[in-house]
Enzyme design. Structure first.
Site, PDB file in Angstrom:
ATOM      1  N   ASP A  96       0.797  -1.168   0.025  1.00 31.87           N
ATOM      2  CA  ASP A  96      -0.074   0.014   0.097  1.00 31.87           C
ATOM      3  C   ASP A  96       0.887   1.262  -0.099  1.00 31.87           C
ATOM      4  O   ASP A  96       1.646   1.652   1.147  1.00 31.87           O
ATOM      5  CB  ASP A  96      -0.793   0.007   1.192  1.00 31.87           C
ATOM      6  CG  ASP A  96      -2.081   0.984   1.014  1.00 31.87           C
ATOM      7  OD1 ASP A  96      -2.207   1.703   0.271  1.00 31.87           O
ATOM      8  OD2 ASP A  96      -2.619   1.268   2.186  1.00 31.87           O
ATOM      9  N   ASP A 302      -0.815   6.759  -6.825  1.00 32.11           N
ATOM     10  CA  ASP A 302      -1.281   5.868  -6.071  1.00 32.11           C
ATOM     11  C   ASP A 302      -1.283   4.610  -6.701  1.00 32.11           C
ATOM     12  O   ASP A 302      -2.435   4.416  -7.617  1.00 32.11           O
ATOM     13  CB  ASP A 302      -2.425   6.269  -5.214  1.00 32.11           C
ATOM     14  CG  ASP A 302      -2.999   4.931  -4.375  1.00 32.11           C
ATOM     15  OD1 ASP A 302      -2.050   4.593  -3.477  1.00 32.11           O
ATOM     16  OD2 ASP A 302      -4.037   4.806  -4.113  1.00 32.11           O
TER      17      ASP A 302
END
Length: 422
Positions: A96, A302
């Site tokens: 992540d 991201d």
């Protein structure tokens, strides 16, 4: 970290959750179902990011909370396989770029979510050590009551944007990634994790920009560098790659770079998107209804979000421009998520979209990276962020680029690459 000073470079698999190589892969669901789930995760992730940032804004002066308010969602699209402890104990966790602290569930699991893979037992590891109250690493958590008064050990408590939580002890142990041993890595050994975590993932590997993330801890031992190359097609079971240190250098012809902007929270990798152009002609500037939103650091990059989210007015301009340029009639999205879709057949063509980042980094995106195709329908994989303050450059727009993060020189570099050949 002195303990990792000998590290040079290493590479490991960056496994898309919908790849047959992933433990999260479900062969019984259709490609349309996978697409719908990916879009839903993108929408949920955007919502959680906003919720966390709003919480951060509203609690700027509160430093005594027992919850780290900068912790962000851990529901990314990619996984990393690693081993923890001595002897090594294999685990698979969500990778992540939107969170920092790495954690894994540990025995005894007082209140843990159901985990399909075996749960790590720290008592079996000769290199496991808990951190003590008052240590610099414990204080890096950013809250004052991160200690157990009875044992003197450092305790972490993470709350994610969707209300999920992970608590346990902050500890040191040896991690092994891509055949490389990383001693004394700080991570959370969780004895209590509740919420929307995946049963096939043992926890989270934090790849954010904060000091306690994996890349933050490796620091100078990897020269602050990591990179990845995301496959545009992960259905074959091949995996994308993530590289660290000398393996992560992005060089050669056609490399473009853009500055990384320092903003709060330091978990995120903020970039500046100046405009988008269609077929190299029509230029659509980064447009926001709030003037302050069009400044440096107006979008984060991201890997855990599928779609690219841009401000509402900018998105509408892009959709209108694409609709005018495509010589076909739009069709409704059968799943109801997208507002611009077409039937995809051999005759379908779409204009090229170019993302223009500060510093002259112009990223030319083929239509296969800008249209999400499921069954015979393709939809524009951009969406309105419904916000003037938070935008995301998602992983579809990143596919088939070697993307290098240099935390020492504060740049992100892009090189058009056939990631299946990497």
């Amino acid at each position: 970290m002195s303990s990792t000073s000998a590290l040079r470079g290493f590479t490991t698999d960056f496994i898309h959750r919908d790849s047959p190589a992933s433990p999260l892969y479900d062969p019984s669901i259709t490609q349309a179902d996978r697409t719908a789930k990916a879009i839903h995760r993108s929408m949920t992730r955007l919502s959680r990011f906003k919720s966390t940032l709003n919480h951060l804004k509203n609690h700027k002066v509160k430093k005594t909370s027992n919850t780290n308010s900068t912790i962000l969602p851990g529901d990314g699209e990619y996984l990393i396989e690693f081993s923890i402890g001595t002897p090594p104990f294999k685990q698979v966790a969500i990778a992540d770029t939107g969170s920092d602290v790495t954690w894994t569930q540990c025995q005894p699991c007082d209140r843990c979510y159901q985990q399909d893979q075996p749960v790590f037992n720290s008592e079996n590891s000769s290199t496991f050590r808990t951190l003590t109250c008052g240590s610099n690493l414990c204080e890096s958590l950013g809250y004052s009551d991160a200690c157990s008064g009875t044992t003197g050990t450092c305790e972490y408590q993470l709350q994610y944007g969707d209300g999920s939580t992970s608590t346990g002890v902050l500890a040191l142990d040896t991690y092994t990634l891509g055949g490389t041993s990383i001693p004394k890595l700080v991570y959370g050994c969780s004895h209590d994790s509740q919420g929307t975590f995946e049963a096939d993932a043992a926890g989270i590997v934090g790849l954010g920009g904060g000091p306690l993330s994996l890349v933050g801890q490796l620091g100078s031992s990897i020269a602050g560098k990591f990179s990845y190359c995301l496959l545009s097609d992960h259905s074959s079971g091949e995996s994308s790659k993530i590289n660290f240190g000398s393996n992560a250098i992005v060089s050669g012809p056609n490399v473009v770079s853009t500055p990384m902007v320092s903003k709060s929270p330091d978990t995120f990798y903020y970039l500046t998107l100046e405009s988008i152009s269609v077929d190299g002609n029509t230029s659509i500037p980064f447009k926001s209804r709030k003037p302050f939103a069009a400044v440096e650091g107006n979008i984060i990059i991201d890997s855990g979000t599928t779609l690219t989210y841009i401000p509402p007015d900018m998105y509408q301009n892009l959709e209108d421009t694409m609709k005018s340029a495509i010589k076909a009639d739009p069709v409704p999205d059968p799943e109801g998520y997208f507002s611009l879709c077409y039937n995809i057949d051999e005759s379908f063509t779409a204009p090229t979209i170019t993302a223009h980042f500060a510093g002259g980094a112009d990223l030319v995106l083929p239509w296969t990276s800008t249209f999400y195709v499921y069954e015979n329908v393709g939809c524009l994989a951009f969406s309105s962020s419904d916000s003037d303050e938070f935008n995301i450059y998602g992983n579809m727009s990143q596919m088939d680029f070697l993307i290098g993060y240099d935390l020492e020189n504060r740049t992100v570099s892009f090189k058009p690459t056939d990631c299946s050949q990497e």
